[in-house]
Scaffold this motif. Structure first.
Motif, PDB file in Angstrom:
ATOM      1  N   VAL A   1       0.856  -1.182   0.000  1.00 13.29           N
ATOM      2  CA  VAL A   1       0.000   0.000   0.000  1.00 13.29           C
ATOM      3  C   VAL A   1       0.892   1.232   0.000  1.00 13.29           C
ATOM      4  O   VAL A   1       1.765   1.384   0.847  1.00 13.29           O
ATOM      5  N   PHE A   2       0.678   2.103  -0.951  1.00 13.36           N
ATOM      6  CA  PHE A   2       1.449   3.341  -1.062  1.00 13.36           C
ATOM      7  C   PHE A   2       0.726   4.432  -0.272  1.00 13.36           C
ATOM      8  O   PHE A   2      -0.483   4.618  -0.429  1.00 13.36           O
ATOM      9  N   LYS A   3       1.442   5.143   0.589  1.00 11.84           N
ATOM     10  CA  LYS A   3       0.855   6.225   1.372  1.00 11.84           C
ATOM     11  C   LYS A   3       1.102   7.548   0.638  1.00 11.84           C
ATOM     12  O   LYS A   3       2.152   8.168   0.783  1.00 11.84           O
ATOM     13  N   PHE A   4       0.125   7.969  -0.148  1.00  9.63           N
ATOM     14  CA  PHE A   4       0.251   9.188  -0.928  1.00  9.63           C
ATOM     15  C   PHE A   4       0.149  10.389   0.004  1.00  9.63           C
ATOM     16  O   PHE A   4      -0.812  10.532   0.752  1.00  9.63           O
ATOM     17  N   GLY A   5       1.160  11.249  -0.047  1.00 10.89           N
ATOM     18  CA  GLY A   5       1.192  12.384   0.868  1.00 10.89           C
ATOM     19  C   GLY A   5       1.430  11.970   2.306  1.00 10.89           C
ATOM     20  O   GLY A   5       1.241  12.763   3.224  1.00 10.89           O
ATOM     21  N   GLY A   6       1.833  10.710   2.498  1.00  7.87           N
ATOM     22  CA  GLY A   6       2.110  10.212   3.849  1.00  7.87           C
ATOM     23  C   GLY A   6       0.898   9.694   4.580  1.00  7.87           C
ATOM     24  O   GLY A   6       1.034   9.100   5.653  1.00  7.87           O
ATOM     25  N   THR A   7      -0.317   9.902   4.007  1.00  7.58           N
ATOM     26  CA  THR A   7      -1.522   9.506   4.738  1.00  7.58           C
ATOM     27  C   THR A   7      -2.515   8.719   3.907  1.00  7.58           C
ATOM     28  O   THR A   7      -3.158   7.792   4.407  1.00  7.58           O
ATOM     29  N   THR A   8      -2.680   9.069   2.648  1.00 12.41           N
ATOM     30  CA  THR A   8      -3.733   8.469   1.826  1.00 12.41           C
ATOM     31  C   THR A   8      -3.287   7.129   1.252  1.00 12.41           C
ATOM     32  O   THR A   8      -2.301   7.077   0.507  1.00 12.41           O
ATOM     33  N   PRO A   9      -3.984   6.038   1.578  1.00  7.80           N
ATOM     34  CA  PRO A   9      -3.570   4.727   1.060  1.00  7.80           C
ATOM     35  C   PRO A   9      -3.891   4.578  -0.429  1.00  7.80           C
ATOM     36  O   PRO A   9      -4.991   4.904  -0.869  1.00  7.80           O
ATOM     37  N   VAL A  10      -2.927   4.105  -1.181  1.00  5.66           N
ATOM     38  CA  VAL A  10      -3.091   3.851  -2.613  1.00  5.66           C
ATOM     39  C   VAL A  10      -2.760   2.388  -2.853  1.00  5.66           C
ATOM     40  O   VAL A  10      -1.674   1.921  -2.493  1.00  5.66           O
TER      41      VAL A  10
END
Length: 351
Positions: free
Chosen positions: A15-24
């Motif tokens: 899971v990639f944390k876009f902006g440090g918070t949003t899971p992608v």
């Protein structure tokens, strides 16, 4: 910036944390968030977060696109635009075994075609010569442009006084094959003061061989920009050099609108920037993306007076304010009016 999460039963994926918070959780989601927040996406690309996540997903091909986009981009946002568009193209080509971008170079010998191929490839694949032309006949090179598999057909000089034009065109047709070409690059030195007779003959030969519409998917490459050291003189020369070439093409094909729309890219293979201090490689990549033949890539649907690119008149706007510096192009595939990039209904570009 990424961790492992749980999807369906017994399935685990990064899971990639876009902006440090949003899971992608998917690559398509990453592209959507990059379009919503290009500054954040550009930062992830610049720091290598995107590349590391793609490697963790087993997509080393897209990780290579990310790396090459950073190398080519003049700034973080341009690098992000290159990454998004070339990644989508790479995903498309991945579903078609053996398919690759096909680019044809045209121009007299000694104008820098082979040198530019080496620059695009990021390594020496084509022979170059400092004083004499070295390309004796048509050569094909399998390379990657911004990480995307590509094939460049490097040609000998057309109309070079050897009366071999028909043989040259036969070689070109043989190397191009049944798929044709996605883009044609016409080379001419920036320092020339006029359109030479052999260049006019080459324009006529190209038009007769490939048809008038070949100019809808062509670029003119102005080489040896480093001949002019003063930025103001360089800018004036680019403008003066472009006008007569467009006029020569317009006269040959009786199509002033087609000729006027042809992009001109100036470059020097000796350094990464032109005399005005601007990096040219990313601009060349963007121009290639914009001029790819719709029937060649199938990425670009629609048939209209602008050369089969009706869909590029529609662009994603993620908010009601001003569009970001690099607007993401909606390319409809399937249901009319649906964007296969963002998944939303597209809006017509304002006049």
């Amino acid at each position: 910036m990424y961790a492992f999460g749980t999807g369906r039963a017994e399935e685990r994926f990064p899971v990639f944390k876009f902006g440090g918070t949003t899971p992608v959780r998917t690559f398509d989601e990453l592209l959507q968030y990059c379009a919503k927040s290009p500054d954040v996406g550009a930062n992830h690309l610049a720091t290598g977060d995107t590349e590391r996540w793609l490697k963790s997903c087993g997509r080393s091909d897209l990780a290579h696109v990310a790396s090459e986009s950073r190398r080519a981009g003049a700034d973080h946002l341009e690098a992000l635009y290159l990454f998004v568009e070339f990644s989508r193209m790479q995903n498309y080509l991945r579903r078609m075994p053996g398919r690759r971008l096909s680019i044809l170079t045209i121009g007299r010998t000694g104008v820098g075609k082979s040198s530019m191929i080496n620059t695009l490839a990021g390594r020496d694949v084509a022979d170059t010569g400092a004083a004499v032309p070295v390309t004796a006949r048509v050569h094909s090179y399998e390379i990657r442009i911004n990480g995307v598999p590509s094939r460049i057909v490097d040609t000998p000089g057309l109309c070079d006084g050897k009366n071999l034009n028909d043989s040259y065109m036969d070689w070109i047709r043989s190397d191009v094959g049944r798929l044709g070409v996605d883009c044609v690059l016409f080379f001419t030195p920036l320092y020339d003061t006029r359109v030479r007779t052999d260049e006019i003959e080459a324009i006529e030969k190209i038009s007769m061989t490939f048809g008038v519409n070949v100019w809808r998917r062509s670029l003119v490459i102005l080489t040896f920009s480093d001949y002019f050291h003063d930025a103001a003189l360089y800018a004036a020369k680019v403008e003066r050099r472009s006008a007569p070439i467009k006029e020569a093409i317009a006269t040959t094909i009786s199509g002033p609108l087609i000729a006027d729309a042809i992009p001109f890219i100036s470059l020097t293979n000796e350094q990464e920037v032109n005399p005005d201090g601007c990096r040219w490689l990313g601009k060349l990549h963007l121009a290639l993306l914009d001029r790819m033949a719709p029937e060649g890539t199938s990425l670009f649907y629609g048939a209209g007076p602008d050369g089969g690119r009706d869909d590029t008149r529609f662009r994603c706007y993620w908010n009601d304010g001003d569009p970001p510096p690099y607007r993401f192009i909606c390319r409809s595939a399937g249901m009319a009016g649906s964007c296969n990039f963002c998944g939303l209904r597209y809006k017509k570009r304002p006049p």
